[in-house]
Write an enzyme that holds these catalytic residues in place. Structure first.
Site, short mmCIF file in Angstrom:
data_model
loop_
_atom_site.label_atom_id
_atom_site.label_comp_id
_atom_site.label_asym_id
_atom_site.label_seq_id
_atom_site.Cartn_x
_atom_site.Cartn_y
_atom_site.Cartn_z
CD GLU A 269 -2.98 -1.16 2.25
OE1 GLU A 269 -2.71 -0.62 3.33
OE2 GLU A 269 -4.07 -1.71 2.02
CG ASP A 342 -7.52 -5.44 5.01
OD1 ASP A 342 -7.05 -5.66 6.13
OD2 ASP A 342 -7.64 -4.30 4.52
CD GLU A 370 -9.80 -1.32 8.12
OE1 GLU A 370 -8.88 -1.90 8.73
OE2 GLU A 370 -9.69 -0.92 6.95
C1 BDP Z 1 -6.16 -2.21 6.12
C2 BDP Z 1 -6.45 -0.80 6.52
C3 BDP Z 1 -5.30 0.14 6.34
C4 BDP Z 1 -4.05 -0.47 6.96
C5 BDP Z 1 -3.80 -1.82 6.33
C6 BDP Z 1 -2.63 -2.59 6.94
O1 BDP Z 1 -7.56 -0.35 5.77
O2 BDP Z 1 -5.64 1.36 6.93
O3 BDP Z 1 -2.95 0.36 6.81
O4 BDP Z 1 -4.91 -2.65 6.51
O5 BDP Z 1 -2.91 -3.55 7.65
O6 BDP Z 1 -7.06 -3.02 6.82
O7 BDP Z 1 -1.48 -2.26 6.74
#
Ligand code: BDP
Length: 675
Positions: A269, A342, A370
């Protein structure tokens, strides 16, 4: 063992001490609400901060016989483990370590609150994992990524000179459930955390947490040498980079001798990582591991990697990490999210577990909700984590981490019931064999005194509510294996129709639901992406066969025709409708249960939960109506006659756009304004 009049006296004292006073409570005392009438005699083997804390806790809360704490190694008891027995008119707590004795003290208080008259003559407890770690996604500006309980606890501006009272209260709550590590900052890490000024702040927290047996860890940004000291590269094989990390680690240990190590999100990301320099994840992890090794520090390297490539997102972590098995240093642990995508309300387990035979792995759970209604919905997560343990043997893991749901809110976690997830994470990390029921029993008894009230059913009703809550969320949000149907950015409400021009396709709900006139679901079987082949043969065979695949994973692994016959004879469309409806009906039932608890719960917490349940109820309908009205366009079938009818139109719901960010939970006002 205790004569009967003494037992009655003891139970009487306990009742007096624990009977709810019905005063308003703000939830800040969490599950640590006992107070003794008179301090009991407590003997400690030597003077130390940790033992003093243990003794003070017992003097404050223990109502039974005098207690003797003994530092001694016993057979069958690990370094952090302990035993509790009654001997010569005393309760004797024994452990090889001071932290073990602190855990024993908290355990004794827990037994008193949950099973006052019914615990065995001898208790032996050993932790399931040596590392039981909270991951804070806290930023240095005090926002909390995916945090829904206020701001970050860490007041970086005021540290190190000013120490909030909450730091010690935080350490105490963690120690009481056996958590022994905390990663202070977000995995999307600011390089600034490794600057000397910030390390002094971290040192102040580490000093406070140490007596509670809690070590501090930091998330690090792989490009830190470039950002902090203007190196031209962060290539893990470059000698200057290697020297930089060694010097930085030396500096950290000179301030914090028991520093735990690093957590790293790399090449994920948008975060920098070794792949930016043509190196592998193993090269990156080993660079840091070598620097930490002389001090016994560890690297927790995250396997949460995926890119907008052709490969199914659910397959990517496995494809990237499996070939690296056996190439990591011994002080590296790969941190893997429970599921392959996720933290969805339900995912099958990640196939990396079991696939990496020569590399230690740890599970990453998400305590913050989340994808489960933030701090507005009740979703007790122990059943979700136990579901994971049905497939992944707890003993196959080296450690366990949970993404924290803690913030500056008075009650710590936003929703009074969200604290149950912090509690459950700690208890399962300590003992992965505990049942969800047992943990709910403990938490309810300590948080709401549910066993001390005049109601014969309060405790079991609330336990039922907790145990059913996560499944209810799955039902009204994404049943039958659907996943990632969330609104862009904040992951709160439904948006299966979401289409952000130019955005990554693997961030769009349609990538996951693939609804069309033929059916719905992501074909990950042998006819599709073949993600099922990443699982061991027996599990792969189960997931791969549309007729054998468990219902709860059906649309995760298969694209299924709308008129497909489910095991109960209904069509897929009918079954989908019934699940959504069932989720809504469950929340209606939770409201009724909660309202009946009114006479027994203090006013402040009662009203807060009652209000939040109204929000949850409206959200459940929003989810059901939004998803079903949208999917109905493709299914082209009517709603089953016995189902609650939609109260919205699809167009109306498509116009809902919450003005909240990753860092916020929608308020009732914002929700009302929009819906
Ligand atoms: C996702 C989230 C994000 C996190 C990412 C992570 O949306 O904000 O940075 O995982 O785990 O669930 O790095």
């Amino acid at each position: 063992m205790v004569s009967s009049w003494r037992r009655w006296l003891w139970v009487g004292c306990l009742w007096l001490a624990l009977t709810p006073t019905m005063q308003a409570e703000d939830g800040s005392r969490l599950w640590l609400r006992q107070s003794a009438v008179a301090a009991v005699e407590v003997e400690i083997p030597k003077q130390s901060q940790t033992l003093q804390i243990a003794a003070d806790e017992l003097r404050k809360g223990w109502l039974g016989q005098p207690v003797s704490l003994r530092l001694k190694k016993e057979k069958g008891v690990s370094a952090e483990g302990f035993s509790i027995c009654r001997r010569e008119g005393k309760v004797v707590l024994t452990s090889a370590s001071e932290t073990g004795l602190l855990y024993a003290a908290y355990h004794l208080l827990r037994l008193q609150a949950t099973a006052p008259d019914n615990w065995p003559d001898e208790v032996i407890e050993n932790p399931s994992y040596p590392l039981r770690i909270l991951n804070h996604w806290d930023n240095l500006d005090r926002t909390v990524e995916r945090g829904y309980a206020g701001r970050s606890l860490w007041d970086w501006e005021a540290l190190p000179s000013t120490l909030s009272d909450r730091y010690e209260a935080y350490a105490r709550a963690n120690a009481s459930i056996g958590i022994n590590g905390t990663v202070l900052n977000n995995v999307n890490a600011s390089p600034q955390i490794l600057s000397h000024d910030y390390l002094l702040k971290v040192q102040a927290l580490a000093d406070l947490f140490r007596p509670y047996g809690i070590r501090v860890y930091l998330s690090v940004n792989f490009a830190s040498p470039m950002v902090l000291d203007h190196l031209s590269t962060a290539d893990p094989l470059n000698p200057t980079v290697i020297r930089w990390w060694k010097a930085k680690v030396k500096e950290i240990y000179s301030l914090i001798p028991d520093f735990g190590g690093f957590l790293v999100k790399a090449n994920s990301e948008g975060q920098p990582g070794p792949c930016d320099f043509g190196r592998s994840h193993a090269d990156g992890a080993n660079l840091l591991a070598d620097a930490l090794q002389p001090y016994h520090g560890i690297v927790m390297w995250r396997a949460f990697v995926y890119s907008p490539s052709d490969a199914d997102r659910a397959k990517q972590a496995y494809l990237e990490f499996k070939p690296l098995d056996g190439t990591f240093r011994s002080n590296v642990i790969i941190q893997v999210k429970n599921g392959p995508i996720d933290f969805q309300p339900r995912e099958p387990y990640s196939p990396l577990f079991g696939a990496m035979q020569h590399t230690p792995l740890m599970a990453e759970f998400q305590i913050t909700q989340e994808y489960l209604g933030h701090s507005n919905h009740i979703a007790y997560l122990a059943p979700m984590w136990k579901e994971f343990f049905r497939f992944v043997a707890p003993s196959s893991l080296k450690a366990i981490a949970g993404v924290s749901n803690i913030g500056t809110d008075a009650n710590w976690c936003g929703h009074p019931f969200a604290a149950a997830n912090w509690y459950a994470f700690g208890r399962l990390a300590w003992n992965a064999e505990l049942t969800s029921e047992a943990i709910a029993d403990e938490w309810l008894s300590q948080t709401f005194d549910t066993r001390q009230t005049a109601s014969p059913t309060l405790h079991t009703d609330l336990r039922h509510l907790m145990l059913a809550s996560r499944e209810a969320v799955v039902d009204y949000m994404m049943p039958l294996g659907l996943h990632h149907q969330f609104a862009w950015g904040h992951h709160y409400g439904p948006e299966p129709w979401c289409d952000v021009p130019g955005a990554r396709p693997d961030w769009m709900p349609s990538y996951y639901h693939k609804a069309n006139a033929d059916g719905i679901g992501f074909d990950r079987s042998h006819t599709g992406s073949q993600a099922t082949a990443q699982y061991p043969d027996s599990i792969a065979a189960l997931f791969d066969d549309v007729h054998r695949c468990p219902d709860e994973y059906l649309l995760w692994f298969h694209h299924v025709p709308w008129n497909h016959r489910m095991p109960d004879g209904s069509t897929l469309w009918e079954s989908l409708c019934r699940h959504y409806d069932q989720g809504v009906q469950q929340v209606r039932a939770f409201q009724k249960i909660w309202d009946q608890s009114e006479p027994y719960i203090d006013r402040e917490r009662f009203l807060q939960v009652q209000t939040l349940l109204k929000t949850q109820m409206r959200d459940a309908i929003w989810w059901k109506d939004g998803c079903l009205l949208y999917f109905q366009q493709y299914a082209d079938m009517p709603f089953p006659a016995d189902m609650e009818r939609p109260i919205h139109t699809l167009d109306e719901l498509k116009r809902v756009k919450l003005s909240i960010s990753n860092y916020e939970c929608p308020t009732p006002e914002e929700l009302n304004r929009q819906r």
